[in-house]
Each structure stands twice: as C-alpha cells, then as structure tokens.
Design an enzyme around this catalytic site. Structure first.
Site: not given
Ligand code: AMP
Ligand code: ZN
Length: 114
Positions: A32-33, A95, A102
């Site tokens: 995760d970024i 959220g 994912h």
């Molecule tokens: P959520 O939709 O709230 O379950 O979480 C989406 C997750 O994706 C968050 O924890 C972000 O930090 C992560 N995220 C968003 N863009 C990227 C990316 N380009 N690479 C890795 N993780 C990402």
C-alpha cells in the site's frame, strides 16, 4: 466521455509502478502506498471487479483464491505467526476510495481491536 482509468487496473497493466509482493494469473499483491501498519499489502484481482457487493456466484472461486493469497502474503511478510488482519472496505461508510476490489493485509505490529 471516457471514464477515468482505474488506478488498480493501471497497476495490473504495469502502467503505474508498485512494489510487487506476489503475482499469479488471477491476482497481484503490492505494498500500500500509504501504509497504516508496518505490513500493509493489497491483494487485488487482475479482473476489474468493483465492489464485494457486486460479486456473484461466478466470483466465488476468485474470492476464495484472494483469501488464500492473503494468507500466503502474510507468510511471505513474516506476519503469519504473530497474527494479521485481512479486510475489505465496502462503500462510503467503510471509506472505500478505490473502486476495484482489494483485500488489505495488515500486520507487523499490534493492531487496534475492531
Ligand atoms: P480503500 O479503497 O479505502 O480500501 O483503500 C485503498 C487503498 O489503496 C488505500 O490504503 C491507499 O493508500 C491505497 N492506494 C491508492 N493508490 C495506490 C497506489 N497507486 N499504490 C498503492 N496503494 C495505493
Ligand atoms: Zn480496476
């Protein structure tokens, strides 16, 4: 007008960089970024599936596979023994910000109880 491209589909297609942890014909896993734990890996299907609520019987095998990969990733990250959490954020109240299904794999430290 064209839909903006899904960022996770872009990662699957190698158009966006990611720190790869695992990959097979059905899914990939990457860091995760914006990690919220020492270990924070996302497991995503290669196929663009938006929401858990939109999955059907046809997705049962894939969903099972994603869970098993989460366990494998946890093993690989060294969090298997001490424990880890696998979670899915579904929709606004949870959220969810990326509309490509994912699994979050969290560990490497004591996690807040739910
Ligand atoms: P959520 O939709 O709230 O379950 O979480 C989406 C997750 O994706 C968050 O924890 C972000 O930090 C992560 N995220 C968003 N863009 C990227 C990316 N380009 N690479 C890795 N993780 C990402
Ligand atoms: Zn997508």
């Amino acid at each position: 007008m064209d839909q903006p491209k899904c960022i996770f589909c872009s990662i699957v297609q190698g158009e966006l960089p990611s720190k790869s942890i695992y990959s097979d014909d059905q899914c990939i896993a990457f860091n995760d970024i914006n990690p919220v734990a020492n270990v924070h890996v996302l497991v995503i299907p290669r196929e663009h599936v938006t929401y858990l609520t939109e999955t059907t019987k046809q997705h049962e095998k894939l969903l099972g596979h994603l869970m098993r990969v989460a366990a494998k990733v946890s093993e690989q990250m060294g969090t298997s023994e001490d424990g880890y959490r696998v979670s899915v954020n579904q929709g606004v109240n949870a959220g969810q910000i990326v509309d490509h299904l994912h699994l979050h794999v969290l560990g490497g430290e004591q996690l807040n109880s739910l």
